[in-house]
Design an enzyme around this catalytic site. Structure first.
Site, PDB file in Angstrom:
ATOM      1  N   LYS A   1       5.723  27.631  -0.229  1.00 50.65           N
ATOM      2  CA  LYS A   1       5.827  28.683   0.787  1.00 50.65           C
ATOM      3  C   LYS A   1       4.930  28.419   1.988  1.00 50.65           C
ATOM      4  O   LYS A   1       5.222  28.832   3.100  1.00 50.65           O
ATOM      5  CB  LYS A   1       5.450  30.032   0.170  1.00 50.65           C
ATOM      6  CG  LYS A   1       6.618  30.681  -0.506  1.00 50.65           C
ATOM      7  CD  LYS A   1       6.321  32.146  -0.768  1.00 50.65           C
ATOM      8  CE  LYS A   1       7.518  32.790  -1.420  1.00 50.65           C
ATOM      9  NZ  LYS A   1       7.159  33.880  -2.298  1.00 50.65           N
ATOM     10  N   ARG A   2       3.834  27.760   1.705  1.00 54.84           N
ATOM     11  CA  ARG A   2       2.887  27.410   2.756  1.00 54.84           C
ATOM     12  C   ARG A   2       3.577  26.643   3.896  1.00 54.84           C
ATOM     13  O   ARG A   2       3.157  26.704   5.048  1.00 54.84           O
ATOM     14  CB  ARG A   2       1.835  26.505   2.128  1.00 54.84           C
ATOM     15  CG  ARG A   2       0.467  26.545   2.695  1.00 54.84           C
ATOM     16  CD  ARG A   2      -0.534  25.966   1.696  1.00 54.84           C
ATOM     17  NE  ARG A   2      -0.037  24.800   0.985  1.00 54.84           N
ATOM     18  CZ  ARG A   2       0.029  23.582   1.491  1.00 54.84           C
ATOM     19  NH1 ARG A   2      -0.327  23.354   2.721  1.00 54.84           N
ATOM     20  NH2 ARG A   2       0.474  22.587   0.769  1.00 54.84           N
TER      21      ARG A   2
END
Ligand code: GLU
Length: 476
Positions: free
Chosen positions: A251-252
């Site tokens: 997700k980063r």
């Protein structure tokens, strides 16, 4: 082709995509789905979908819907309705019983406390934590009457197991490294490892194409296949996808769900299809590859061994290419959805040829189209407001007058008018075009200004210019 279809037998190719519905269809999953689909289409085989929903706590209907939706959006179709792993628990248990009956599995009566003590000791002695096979050679009669038991696989202790992986090459593991893992829990439910093997067999899967995070599982799954005397599938474990920084995609790195690329980033399915295809698979230097070409060209030999990097900028550039290629009416409908109510589809369709060369995604396309539907008097953005000083307002009045005199409202005639005015005033064309753009669109970037005039039509265009002109122009 012969080596890829495995043992040389002419069995038709059957692939499967087997997502666990615990979240959205992420980029890695979508690529796995794509490779499976392309491989089966290339060989004229079958593509199947299996929803691995045995983890009842983490699987959700929402995730199932999103996965099915995302696959359909990418244009990946399947040759049978999805199979739900949770429907097949009885069949999985049946195979565990067969393995037991054949002597390839055994009952283990070790209690959870006993196993915990075993692991604690292994930890203390710095040994690998693994079931120590304590019930492998014990008679069931040694267990207390009525004691619960699990069924464990009896993995050969000696020798080694090799896989000729179609991507990784030959990979070998010592059998001693493979534990006698649980097939059937004490409550009679199958474990994931058993379910995958039974389902792959029953679905007739010939090629298991999946992420290389499952390579270790292949060595645990093969003993079941061998014990049952089932045909071994061809394995192809594809490297994972990393972010541009080289770390595993998470997700980063931004959106990881396919629907976020569709809904939030405004990516076209054919762009994501092409991008995912090129993420880990290559055919020379080819960048843009159509769906039909992909089916014709796809092979496992073209899948690289090292992780590929997901680069959103590249996807965006590719998306820009596909936007330019896309049908105008289709783009208009997609943009209308983004603009909300009041967007005129016919007008949007007419505007597409001048809007689409400038957009890399549907958001930019929608932004570029927004001026078409703006209500008078237009709100100007800061730059546009800054551009309209007294001098420019005066110019707008002269421009309005010149345009009013023009009877044929087409780009060529309008351009000739404005050029003549610029010459007459001794100014460059840009000096007139910029204030016009500000008044007509409320911004300082837009398609060519004469295209804008035509798209808006005579009345609307003149009114917008006059809204910002120095003096009210007299009507002609
Ligand atoms: N359900 C597994 C996953 O989503 C895939 C299992 C497999 O392909 O064998 O990672």
């Amino acid at each position: 082709m012969a080596s890829e279809t495995g043992t040389g037998a002419a069995a038709p190719v059957v692939t499967r995509f087997a997502p666990s519905p615990t979240g959205y269809l992420h980029i890695g999953g979508a690529r796995t789905a794509l490779f499976n689909w392309l491989f089966s289409r290339h060989h004229g085989g079958k593509a199947l979908l299996r929803i691995e929903d045995t983890d009842r706590k983490r699987s959700t209907q929402d995730a199932i819907d999103k996965i099915i939706d995302g696959l359909a959006w990418l244009g990946l179709d399947y040759d049978a309705p999805p199979l739900f792993q949770s429907d097949r628990a009885a069949r999985h248990a049946e195979v565990a019983q067969q393995l037991l009956a054949k002597g390839h599995a055994y009952r283990c009566f070790a209690t959870p406390e006993e196993l915990e003590a075993m692991r604690a000791e292994q930890r203390a002695r710095k040994l690998p934590q693994r079931y120590d096979r304590r019930w492998r050679d014990r008679a069931e009669s040694e267990a207390p009457a009525g004691a619960p038991s699990v069924i464990r696989l009896k993995v050969p202790e000696a020798g080694e197991t090799s896989i000729e992986d179609a991507v990784q090459g030959r990979v070998t593991v010592q059998n001693a490294e493979i534990d006698d893992y649980v097939l059937l829990r004490a409550d009679g439910t199958p474990t994931y490892m058993l379910a995958v093997v039974v389902d792959d067999h029953d679905m007739g899967v010939t090629h298991v194409i999946r992420g290389d995070d499952h390579l270790n599982n292949a060595f645990r799954q093969l003993p079941i296949i061998k014990a049952m005397g089932w045909p071994e599938p061809v394995y192809a474990h594809i490297p994972l996808i990393h972010g541009t920084d080289g770390a595993k995609l998470s997700k980063r790195h931004g959106a990881v769900g396919v629907e976020a690329y569709r809904d939030d980033e405004g990516v076209l399915p054919e762009a994501l299809f092409n991008y995912l295809l090129r993420l880990g698979w290559g055919h020379g230097d080819r960048e843009e590859i159509t769906r039909e070409e992909a089916i014709a060209l796809f092979d496992l030999a073209g899948v690289g061994k090292s992780p590929s990097r997901f680069d959103f900028k590249k996807l965006q550039n590719l998306n820009g290419h596909y936007i330019r290629e896309a049908d105008d009416a289709r783009l208009a409908a997609l943009v209308a959805e983004r603009l909300g109510t009041g967007a005129d589809l016919a007008l949007l369709t007419c505007a597409m040829p001048v809007l689409k060369p400038r957009a890399r995604d549907l958001n930019e396309l929608a932004e570029g189209a927004r001026f078409l539907f703006a209500k008078r008097p237009l709100a100007l953005d800061d730059k546009a407001r800054g551009l309209l000083g007294n001098e420019e307002r005066g110019l707008l009045a002269a421009i309005a007058a010149a345009l009013r005199a023009e009877r044929s409202w087409d780009a060529e005639a309008l351009e000739a008018r404005i050029k003549a005015l610029a010459e007459q005033l001794g100014l460059g064309l840009g000096k007139l075009a910029q204030p016009m753009r500000a008044a007509l669109t409320g911004t300082t970037t837009s398609p060519g200004i004469f295209d804008v005039l035509v798209l808006l039509g005579r009345d609307e265009a003149l009114a917008r210019i006059e809204d910002h002109a120095a003096q009210p122009a007299t009507t002609s």
